[in-house]
Each structure stands twice: as C-alpha cells, then as structure tokens.
Enzyme design. Sequence first.
Site, mmCIF file in Angstrom:
data_model
loop_
_atom_site.group_PDB
_atom_site.id
_atom_site.type_symbol
_atom_site.label_atom_id
_atom_site.label_comp_id
_atom_site.label_asym_id
_atom_site.label_seq_id
_atom_site.Cartn_x
_atom_site.Cartn_y
_atom_site.Cartn_z
ATOM 1 N N CYS A 1 0.818 -1.221 0.000
ATOM 2 C CA CYS A 1 0.000 0.000 0.000
ATOM 3 C C CYS A 1 0.853 1.273 0.000
ATOM 4 O O CYS A 1 0.611 2.186 -0.781
ATOM 5 C CB CYS A 1 -0.984 -0.007 1.160
ATOM 6 S SG CYS A 1 -0.240 0.016 2.802
ATOM 7 N N HIS B 1 -2.440 1.068 6.955
ATOM 8 C CA HIS B 1 -2.839 1.008 5.554
ATOM 9 C C HIS B 1 -3.081 2.417 5.042
ATOM 10 O O HIS B 1 -3.555 3.289 5.773
ATOM 11 C CB HIS B 1 -4.110 0.165 5.403
ATOM 12 C CG HIS B 1 -4.452 -0.149 3.987
ATOM 13 N ND1 HIS B 1 -3.624 -0.884 3.163
ATOM 14 C CD2 HIS B 1 -5.535 0.177 3.229
ATOM 15 C CE1 HIS B 1 -4.190 -1.001 1.975
ATOM 16 N NE2 HIS B 1 -5.347 -0.358 1.990
ATOM 17 N N HIS C 1 -5.919 1.808 -3.788
ATOM 18 C CA HIS C 1 -4.951 1.286 -2.823
ATOM 19 C C HIS C 1 -4.487 -0.090 -3.263
ATOM 20 O O HIS C 1 -5.029 -0.677 -4.198
ATOM 21 C CB HIS C 1 -5.592 1.201 -1.434
ATOM 22 C CG HIS C 1 -6.729 0.236 -1.350
ATOM 23 N ND1 HIS C 1 -6.696 -0.888 -0.570
ATOM 24 C CD2 HIS C 1 -7.938 0.215 -1.973
ATOM 25 C CE1 HIS C 1 -7.830 -1.554 -0.697
ATOM 26 N NE2 HIS C 1 -8.607 -0.894 -1.540
#
Length: 185
Positions: free
Chosen positions: A92, A145, A157
């Site tokens: 990510c 994240h 993402h």
Amino acid sequence: MVQKVRIRISVFLSFRYLFILLLLSVTLLSIGCAPSVRYTRSANGEIHLYVPRDWDYRKNYKVPQDRLQTIIQGWIGVRYRYGGMNRRGVDCSGFVCLVYQELNGTVLPHSSRKMHRMGRFVSNSDARSGDLVFFRGGLFNTINHVGIYIGDNKFAHASSSKGVRFSSLDESYYKKRFAEIRRLF
C-alpha cells in the site's frame, strides 16, 4: 568651504541610507524566502522533493485529477507484495510512493505510519482527489494502511488480497478501520 561640507554630508547620508536599505532588503529576503520544501539532486540528476510536516501545502495547488487517474489506472491489477516497489508487486505505501513520484516527483517514505505524520488533517467533506486515506488495524490498532482518495468516497490502494484496486469508504471493512484523510498538497 561650505559647498564641500554640504557635498560630503549629502554623500555620507546617501551611503548611509543605501546601507540601511541594503541591510533591510537582506533581512526581509532572508525571512520571507526561507525554504519550506527541501530539494536534493541525486547522483544521476534526479530531483527529489522532501515535504516537511509544517509546510503550507500550497493552498492554491490541486493535484491534477486527470493525470492522477491515468497514473492510477496503469497500476490497477498489479499484485500485492509486501515491501514491493515495482509493477511485479507493490504494497500500500509503495503504491502511494510510486504514484506520487510519477505524478509530481514527490518522495514519500515507504511507510503508512510515516506518511500519516505528514500533511494536514482534512475532513471527509473537504477531501479531494489526491488526498491520502489512512486506516487503523492490527494488534495495537495503529495506522497500517494507506490509499489515495479519488473522489465520490472512493480511493485507490494496494489490497493485500486483491492487489491494486479501487474501493469505497462506505464498504463495511474500510468504514470500520477508517482513521482519517490527510492532504499533502
């Protein structure tokens, strides 16, 4: 004699005013032009941009939406790989780093927690394309994240299960883990 004295006094005063003006100009320039962003050049000539946390975020700058969409589209479908930083696999934070590097040359840290310390908080209603979306999770419920907001409550993402993709902040999984949105520019 009086004429010579007047000339010397006027010359002295003009140099004095010139010196004061020069000193004032240097002072104002040094205060007003203090660098807020650091640029460095690597050995191969690439320019790297480092954005400090307290930067003024170029209030009038907006991430070019069409260019951002084009760059992200080129990454859709790339598989997830922890620590990855190329098209064979990306995580990510690596995805965000590489998109911003391609978008405007910005060098971001390869860590969602470190990225979270950059920029400034933006409310969901004020979010715009290019803002970073952060999520919490794990044992200690820390930032783990990050994605790129693209508008309409959607973000791009690198999902650990599905690779680089678009998702919605309204999905229950992300809604439950959502931390905040931050703006770099």
